[in-house]
Design an enzyme around this catalytic site. Sequence first.
Site, mmCIF file in Angstrom:
data_model
loop_
_atom_site.group_PDB
_atom_site.id
_atom_site.type_symbol
_atom_site.label_atom_id
_atom_site.label_comp_id
_atom_site.label_asym_id
_atom_site.label_seq_id
_atom_site.Cartn_x
_atom_site.Cartn_y
_atom_site.Cartn_z
ATOM 1 N N TYR A 81 -113.496 21.381 -38.030
ATOM 2 C CA TYR A 81 -112.192 21.151 -37.416
ATOM 3 C C TYR A 81 -111.333 20.282 -38.333
ATOM 4 O O TYR A 81 -111.844 19.505 -39.141
ATOM 5 C CB TYR A 81 -112.350 20.386 -36.105
ATOM 6 C CG TYR A 81 -112.770 21.182 -34.902
ATOM 7 C CD1 TYR A 81 -112.016 22.264 -34.456
ATOM 8 C CD2 TYR A 81 -113.896 20.822 -34.165
ATOM 9 C CE1 TYR A 81 -112.378 22.972 -33.314
ATOM 10 C CE2 TYR A 81 -114.264 21.516 -33.024
ATOM 11 C CZ TYR A 81 -113.501 22.600 -32.606
ATOM 12 O OH TYR A 81 -113.866 23.284 -31.473
ATOM 13 N N GLU A 127 -114.456 16.850 -28.442
ATOM 14 C CA GLU A 127 -114.815 15.529 -27.899
ATOM 15 C C GLU A 127 -114.182 14.419 -28.735
ATOM 16 O O GLU A 127 -114.750 13.335 -28.893
ATOM 17 C CB GLU A 127 -116.337 15.334 -27.803
ATOM 18 C CG GLU A 127 -116.982 16.159 -26.724
ATOM 19 C CD GLU A 127 -117.079 17.635 -27.062
ATOM 20 O OE1 GLU A 127 -116.472 18.454 -26.343
ATOM 21 O OE2 GLU A 127 -117.737 17.986 -28.061
ATOM 22 N N ASN A 185 -107.482 26.601 -29.988
ATOM 23 C CA ASN A 185 -108.913 26.448 -29.691
ATOM 24 C C ASN A 185 -109.146 26.597 -28.196
ATOM 25 O O ASN A 185 -108.599 25.826 -27.408
ATOM 26 C CB ASN A 185 -109.430 25.081 -30.139
ATOM 27 C CG ASN A 185 -110.929 24.939 -29.918
ATOM 28 O OD1 ASN A 185 -111.704 25.695 -30.476
ATOM 29 N ND2 ASN A 185 -111.320 23.994 -29.088
ATOM 30 N N GLU A 186 -109.934 27.580 -27.820
ATOM 31 C CA GLU A 186 -110.299 27.794 -26.422
ATOM 32 C C GLU A 186 -109.078 27.708 -25.498
ATOM 33 O O GLU A 186 -109.106 27.039 -24.460
ATOM 34 C CB GLU A 186 -111.383 26.800 -25.998
ATOM 35 C CG GLU A 186 -112.688 26.985 -26.747
ATOM 36 C CD GLU A 186 -113.791 26.032 -26.308
ATOM 37 O OE1 GLU A 186 -114.961 26.441 -26.335
ATOM 38 O OE2 GLU A 186 -113.473 24.882 -25.944
ATOM 39 N N GLU A 266 -119.339 29.346 -31.242
ATOM 40 C CA GLU A 266 -119.974 28.071 -30.879
ATOM 41 C C GLU A 266 -121.267 28.373 -30.129
ATOM 42 O O GLU A 266 -121.254 28.577 -28.904
ATOM 43 C CB GLU A 266 -119.057 27.207 -30.006
ATOM 44 C CG GLU A 266 -117.860 26.617 -30.714
ATOM 45 C CD GLU A 266 -117.101 25.630 -29.836
ATOM 46 O OE1 GLU A 266 -117.602 25.289 -28.743
ATOM 47 O OE2 GLU A 266 -116.003 25.201 -30.244
ATOM 48 N N TYR A 331 -125.521 14.702 -30.766
ATOM 49 C CA TYR A 331 -125.469 16.050 -30.189
ATOM 50 C C TYR A 331 -126.835 16.726 -30.114
ATOM 51 O O TYR A 331 -126.920 17.901 -29.813
ATOM 52 C CB TYR A 331 -124.497 16.925 -31.005
ATOM 53 C CG TYR A 331 -123.759 17.947 -30.178
ATOM 54 C CD1 TYR A 331 -122.598 17.602 -29.503
ATOM 55 C CD2 TYR A 331 -124.212 19.252 -30.057
ATOM 56 C CE1 TYR A 331 -121.907 18.530 -28.744
ATOM 57 C CE2 TYR A 331 -123.532 20.187 -29.292
ATOM 58 C CZ TYR A 331 -122.379 19.809 -28.638
ATOM 59 O OH TYR A 331 -121.691 20.738 -27.879
#
EC number: 3.2.1.23
Length: 638
Positions: A81, A127, A185-186, A266, A331
């Site tokens: 990103y 996030e 994005n999404e 993803e 993560y």
Amino acid sequence: MAFQVLRFVHCIICICLLPTWVPTSAERSFSIDYNGDCFLKDGEPFRYVSGSIHYSRVPQPYWKDRLMKMYMAGLNTIQTYVPWNFHEKSPGIYNFTGDHSLSSFLQLAGDVGLLVILRPGPYICAEWDMGGLPHWLLKNSSIALRTSDEGYMMAVQRWMGVLLPVVKPFLYQNGGPIITVQVENEYGSYFACDHSYMRSLVQLFRLHLGPDVVLFTTDGAGASYLKCGTIQGAYATVDFGPGVNVSSAFAVQRSVEPHGPRVNSEYYTGWLDHWGVSHSTIPKGVVAQGLDQILDLGANVNMYMFEGGTNFGYWNGANQPFSPQPTSYDYDAPLSEAGDPTDKYHLLRSTIGKYLKLPQGPILPATPKFAYGYVILKTKVSLLDALDVLSPYYRHSPFPLTFEQMNQGHGFLLYSTRFPHAYPNGTLLTSPFDGIHDRAYVMVNGVTQGILERYSSGTLKVSGPLDTRLDLLVENMGRINYGNHLNDFKGLTSNLTLGMNVIKNWTMYILDLDSAVASGLIGLEKHITTFRATFSPTFYFGSFTIPEEIPYLPMDSFLKFTGWTKGQVWLNGFNLGRYWPVKGPQETLFVPASLLATKVANNITLLELEGAKCSTIMKQGTDCSVELVDRPILNGPV
């Protein structure tokens, strides 16, 4: 049906074929073959196996180490990103140097032998604070983010006019590693469903990057997401994690892209954490099984995350209604927060090896860690006593102003006023409209009375005579990064009351703590001797020297906060992030060796907000300590 099977077999066979020549820049191409249901790289069918890494979450000295480990895992591509707010913290002031050097990261990825999937936003989620959008957009309180709103689009166009020319030389057809570029994005998960906005972005990307680059969108593998997330001119991909029926998920993609490569942009190797919630993990076998199913179908995949990294400073985001993420972005990824190969890494590497030829040579080992031991924090000074050093600017206002109105992006604002009446028997300090965003440390005459926070009852009893000083140190815990409430204003977002009276006549102090700490807190020494018998938010200072007789130092380490409650910590002027061990699950902060010095002392500055064990029994001169250990604790009690 037979034609589809034949086309699928053709794609699988060609995946493993390597070109017999090295193309010149003029010959390099990357495109979609809708007849073969494949990507084409230099005219040959190609399938990528990718992993996500965010350069903004990894110190620049570690980029090569992480990229090499990803390459040796069998990946041929990485995904990253571009956080807008990471590069343009203030309007028109851009940072592309050091840890912010996107071009250096892209060049290094190409040098290592990895292709790049770039996700430049403008919104990224990740996030990350406000999903990567800069806080200063909220100076316009009525702005409609992620829409065709004129003010928003003007800012987007200016930003992309700076960013995309940096990106363009790194496109694959221009000799660089970037094979595809995501648009937004999404977007299908957002309420706006503004197709004009998405069309404008496609046109903007084409204007700066040219007609040949492959643009794509990413959305959840559900028909409702694709309804608003897809747009003509950008190839639609989906995302889903382990345990999902792979064929069904790709059938959703096929509903909008009948032909072309299957792509999971993803595939989740782990999951994110929140303060106060147990550490998230996904068993390695479950992740490997899902990856095997995806690769067995001949699909393209990006594993999110392959290395998570760290939310240094104040960069963590929050999910709604309001659940902030901790400093670690480990993560449960194949590479740990510190970049160490895990058992999950080795299992996924074996899975990839069933479909792609793995690179020859040794896998880079974990970076060495060292337990430097306890560091005594001897000096302490109350934040209130040092306002002249910590606050470069203050402003008076009848009513409280937000962070955004004060041009304060992150961290803390101090709100100060006086009791308009005497309250000898106490009265309730109240936030009737949930106006504490996000956490306020309430002090009366410099003594902490308690905490008001977002989505709590919002009342606290205080007392004192007329003209008693009332201070609220308000902490921004991270802006919402996902969902319909990105307009997440910080500070006191509505009036407070004392009893039945609205509080007026505020003074707001901007606290530029990063700059103050980085400059060595020059001028603070005149406050050092101040001693308070009662606690208020307080700075603690200490230092340690790395032993010269120990070879291979400095090494990575982890800072542990036994006995401390909540606060912010800096190492040699660098903001390591928030600590909150009593909330959990994270109990240690990652300390990269690149921040440590071997010839001079290493300085630790700690702002404790709620009080440490040593401060509750403190007498003047009492020492507190933190500990540098050689392993992280990310799964502590909550």
